[in-house]
Design a protein around this motif. Structure first.
Motif, PDB file in Angstrom:
ATOM      1  N   ARG A  13       3.680 106.550  82.190  1.00 31.57           N
ATOM      2  CA  ARG A  13       4.180 106.497  83.045  1.00 31.57           C
ATOM      3  C   ARG A  13       5.234 105.757  83.617  1.00 31.57           C
ATOM      4  NH1 ARG A  13      -0.674 103.545  86.157  1.00 31.57           N
ATOM      5  NH2 ARG A  13      -1.626 104.708  83.960  1.00 31.57           N
ATOM      6  N   THR A  14       5.359 104.502  82.489  1.00 30.11           N
ATOM      7  CA  THR A  14       6.937 103.765  82.284  1.00 30.11           C
ATOM      8  C   THR A  14       7.971 104.532  81.599  1.00 30.11           C
ATOM      9  OG1 THR A  14       4.866 101.853  82.102  1.00 30.11           O
ATOM     10  CG2 THR A  14       6.962 101.342  81.861  1.00 30.11           C
ATOM     11  N   ILE A  15       7.673 104.778  80.304  1.00 28.88           N
ATOM     12  CA  ILE A  15       8.842 106.007  80.057  1.00 28.88           C
ATOM     13  C   ILE A  15       9.332 106.979  80.793  1.00 28.88           C
ATOM     14  CG2 ILE A  15       9.002 106.999  77.508  1.00 28.88           C
ATOM     15  CD1 ILE A  15       5.915 105.653  76.309  1.00 28.88           C
ATOM     16  N   TRP A  16       8.349 107.757  81.272  1.00 28.88           N
ATOM     17  CA  TRP A  16       9.616 108.298  82.274  1.00 28.88           C
ATOM     18  C   TRP A  16      10.043 107.441  83.710  1.00 28.88           C
ATOM     19  CZ3 TRP A  16      10.460 113.689  82.587  1.00 28.88           C
ATOM     20  CH2 TRP A  16       9.523 114.420  81.391  1.00 28.88           C
ATOM     21  N   PHE A  17       9.557 106.699  83.869  1.00 27.40           N
ATOM     22  CA  PHE A  17      10.233 106.063  84.652  1.00 27.40           C
ATOM     23  C   PHE A  17      11.688 105.181  83.669  1.00 27.40           C
ATOM     24  CE2 PHE A  17      10.563 101.411  86.851  1.00 27.40           C
ATOM     25  CZ  PHE A  17      11.389 101.551  87.845  1.00 27.40           C
ATOM     26  N   HIS A  18      11.385 104.283  83.245  1.00 26.59           N
ATOM     27  CA  HIS A  18      12.366 104.150  82.020  1.00 26.59           C
ATOM     28  C   HIS A  18      13.424 104.930  81.963  1.00 26.59           C
ATOM     29  CE1 HIS A  18      15.175 102.701  78.763  1.00 26.59           C
ATOM     30  NE2 HIS A  18      14.555 101.426  78.848  1.00 26.59           N
ATOM     31  N   TRP A  19      13.284 106.212  81.642  1.00 21.19           N
ATOM     32  CA  TRP A  19      14.242 107.188  81.565  1.00 21.19           C
ATOM     33  C   TRP A  19      14.985 107.632  82.432  1.00 21.19           C
ATOM     34  CZ3 TRP A  19      16.317 105.293  77.207  1.00 21.19           C
ATOM     35  CH2 TRP A  19      15.927 104.928  76.145  1.00 21.19           C
ATOM     36  N   ILE A  20      14.173 107.948  83.788  1.00 21.76           N
ATOM     37  CA  ILE A  20      14.738 108.569  84.709  1.00 21.76           C
ATOM     38  C   ILE A  20      15.553 107.640  85.503  1.00 21.76           C
ATOM     39  CG2 ILE A  20      14.303 108.864  87.570  1.00 21.76           C
ATOM     40  CD1 ILE A  20      11.502 110.996  85.865  1.00 21.76           C
ATOM     41  N   HIS A  21      15.244 106.306  85.101  1.00 20.99           N
ATOM     42  CA  HIS A  21      15.430 104.880  85.838  1.00 20.99           C
ATOM     43  C   HIS A  21      17.370 104.951  85.170  1.00 20.99           C
ATOM     44  CE1 HIS A  21      16.079 101.008  87.600  1.00 20.99           C
ATOM     45  NE2 HIS A  21      16.423 101.680  88.840  1.00 20.99           N
ATOM     46  N   THR A  22      17.348 104.838  83.822  1.00 17.16           N
ATOM     47  CA  THR A  22      17.884 104.759  83.086  1.00 17.16           C
ATOM     48  C   THR A  22      19.766 106.181  83.629  1.00 17.16           C
ATOM     49  OG1 THR A  22      16.660 103.764  80.996  1.00 17.16           O
ATOM     50  CG2 THR A  22      19.137 104.964  80.497  1.00 17.16           C
ATOM     51  N   ALA A  23      19.157 107.307  83.660  1.00 18.55           N
ATOM     52  CA  ALA A  23      19.846 108.274  84.220  1.00 18.55           C
ATOM     53  C   ALA A  23      20.447 108.066  85.052  1.00 18.55           C
ATOM     54  CB  ALA A  23      19.113 109.210  83.877  1.00 18.55           C
ATOM     55  N   ALA A  24      19.901 107.325  85.962  1.00 16.39           N
ATOM     56  CA  ALA A  24      20.118 106.917  87.303  1.00 16.39           C
ATOM     57  C   ALA A  24      21.643 105.969  87.686  1.00 16.39           C
ATOM     58  CB  ALA A  24      19.664 106.744  88.257  1.00 16.39           C
ATOM     59  N   PHE A  25      21.024 105.120  86.600  1.00 13.32           N
ATOM     60  CA  PHE A  25      21.783 104.419  86.184  1.00 13.32           C
ATOM     61  C   PHE A  25      23.886 104.154  85.386  1.00 13.32           C
ATOM     62  CE2 PHE A  25      23.352 100.486  84.299  1.00 13.32           C
ATOM     63  CZ  PHE A  25      23.094  99.144  84.968  1.00 13.32           C
ATOM     64  N   LEU A  26      23.313 105.412  84.458  1.00 12.43           N
ATOM     65  CA  LEU A  26      24.267 105.551  83.755  1.00 12.43           C
ATOM     66  C   LEU A  26      25.416 106.099  84.986  1.00 12.43           C
ATOM     67  CD1 LEU A  26      22.614 106.827  80.208  1.00 12.43           C
ATOM     68  CD2 LEU A  26      24.202 104.213  80.728  1.00 12.43           C
ATOM     69  N   MET A 168      24.965  93.661  79.742  1.00 18.03           N
ATOM     70  CA  MET A 168      24.176  92.703  78.838  1.00 18.03           C
ATOM     71  C   MET A 168      23.255  94.464  78.932  1.00 18.03           C
ATOM     72  SD  MET A 168      22.521  90.035  79.562  1.00 18.03           S
ATOM     73  CE  MET A 168      21.356  89.975  78.900  1.00 18.03           C
ATOM     74  N   LEU A 169      23.223  95.607  79.538  1.00 17.65           N
ATOM     75  CA  LEU A 169      23.102  96.692  79.072  1.00 17.65           C
ATOM     76  C   LEU A 169      23.811  97.305  77.498  1.00 17.65           C
ATOM     77  CD1 LEU A 169      21.490  99.481  79.782  1.00 17.65           C
ATOM     78  CD2 LEU A 169      23.054 100.160  80.183  1.00 17.65           C
ATOM     79  N   LEU A 170      24.901  96.472  77.421  1.00 16.81           N
ATOM     80  CA  LEU A 170      25.442  96.780  75.887  1.00 16.81           C
ATOM     81  C   LEU A 170      24.445  96.404  74.930  1.00 16.81           C
ATOM     82  CD1 LEU A 170      29.297  96.624  76.012  1.00 16.81           C
ATOM     83  CD2 LEU A 170      27.509  98.696  76.075  1.00 16.81           C
ATOM     84  N   ILE A 178      20.119  99.790  67.502  1.00 12.25           N
ATOM     85  CA  ILE A 178      20.868  99.626  65.872  1.00 12.25           C
ATOM     86  C   ILE A 178      20.257  98.517  65.306  1.00 12.25           C
ATOM     87  CG2 ILE A 178      22.782  98.861  65.095  1.00 12.25           C
ATOM     88  CD1 ILE A 178      24.029 100.288  67.559  1.00 12.25           C
ATOM     89  N   HIS A 179      19.422  97.125  66.098  1.00 11.73           N
ATOM     90  CA  HIS A 179      19.436  96.353  65.331  1.00 11.73           C
ATOM     91  C   HIS A 179      18.338  95.796  64.183  1.00 11.73           C
ATOM     92  CE1 HIS A 179      18.249  91.881  64.070  1.00 11.73           C
ATOM     93  NE2 HIS A 179      19.035  91.582  65.472  1.00 11.73           N
TER      94      HIS A 179
END
Ligand code: HEM
Ligand code: HEM
Length: 215
Positions: A13-26, A168-170, A178-179
């Protein structure tokens, strides 16, 4: 053969949340940038990007609210962790440059579930999130009743949050994808798992604690 990835770092559920939130953020980032840079402001004039910005807000704000009510303990833990800073974080700051440029792993003080740098990102996400919310709602719902100076300040605060969160997102994306040292990071945000060696090397304090409770 690659070591088995058996340590649970993130729940589904944390993973789902992270990517849904990321999509909205982008989406917010792109539609916001169109308003921010006057040169590319033409599409905004028609109101479409403004409309999309507002739709994305519903997901950007709604996702954390839903997540909070489904997982109150984990969410409160996240907030507490983000706001707790101490001497150990100073130690991390003094050793981090050497570590991130390839210095020996053993010189790093053992870290909890997230390291100090990740905690810094969490602080930026939480802090700018609150700034976005307050300034954005003022611009959205109170445009007609606000004094022009207050409206102007809302725009400035929204812009500062935008610049800070974007920069900070970069760094966040660079470290996550990448690191050369963060070999298991991205996959852990996909299936939730890391290897024991990775857990021991990157999050020694946390791994020590969870392996105690497993026994
Ligand atoms: C709580 C979430 C948010 C709300 C309620 C919100 C709301 C708004 C509103 C109402 C506007 C004015 C749009 C217009 O002129 O019609 C705006 C502009 C803008 N938003 Fe957001 N927003 C939010 C989150 C974000 C995020 C996450 C970003 C970027 C990462 C962002 C970037 C921008 C930018 C750059 C502008 C243009 C400001 C300017 O004119 O200089 N917003 N936002
Ligand atoms: C394309 C964009 C993004 C990528 C590729 C990405 C990738 C990742 C990865 C790989 C992790 C796991 C780090 C680890 O523990 O090894 C992570 C964690 C996290 N992400 Fe993202 N992320 C992105 C966007 C975002 C955005 C937009 C936010 C917030 C607005 C965010 C917030 C977080 C937080 C709070 C964590 C946990 C703390 C941390 O590990 O830094 N991420 N992300």
């Amino acid at each position: 053969m690659a070591e088995a990835r058996v340590v649970e770092r993130f729940k589904k559920r944390t993973i789902w949340f992270h990517w849904i939130h990321t999509a909205a953020f982008l989406v917010l980032l792109i539609t916001g940038a169109i308003l921010f840079f006057p040169g590319i402001g033409a599409p905004a004039a028609g109101g479409l990007t403004r409309f999309i910005h507002r739709i994305a807000v519903v997901f950007f704000v709604g996702a954390p609210i839903v997540y909070f009510f489904l997982n109150p303990r984990m969410s409160l833990h996240f907030i507490r962790e983000t706001l707790t800073w101490g001497k150990e974080d100073l130690q991390w700051f003094s050793k981090a440059p050497d570590y991130y440029f390839g210095g020996a792993e053993e010189k790093m003080p053992p870290q909890g579930h997230v390291n100090t740098g990740q905690k810094m990102w969490q602080l930026v996400v939480l802090g700018t999130g609150i700034l976005f919310l307050i300034s954005g709602c003022l611009m959205w719902f109170f445009k007609d009743v606000l004094a022009p100076s207050v409206f102007g300040w809302s725009v400035v605060i929204h812009d500062i949050a935008f610049i800070l969160a974007f920069l900070m997102l970069l760094v966040h994306i660079y470290l996550g994808i990448i690191h050369p040292r963060m070999t298991e990071s991205l996959r852990s945000m996909w299936d939730g798992k890391i290897s024991k060696t990775y857990a021991r090397n990157h999050y020694g304090k946390w791994y020590g604690e969870i392996s105690q409770t497993e026994k």
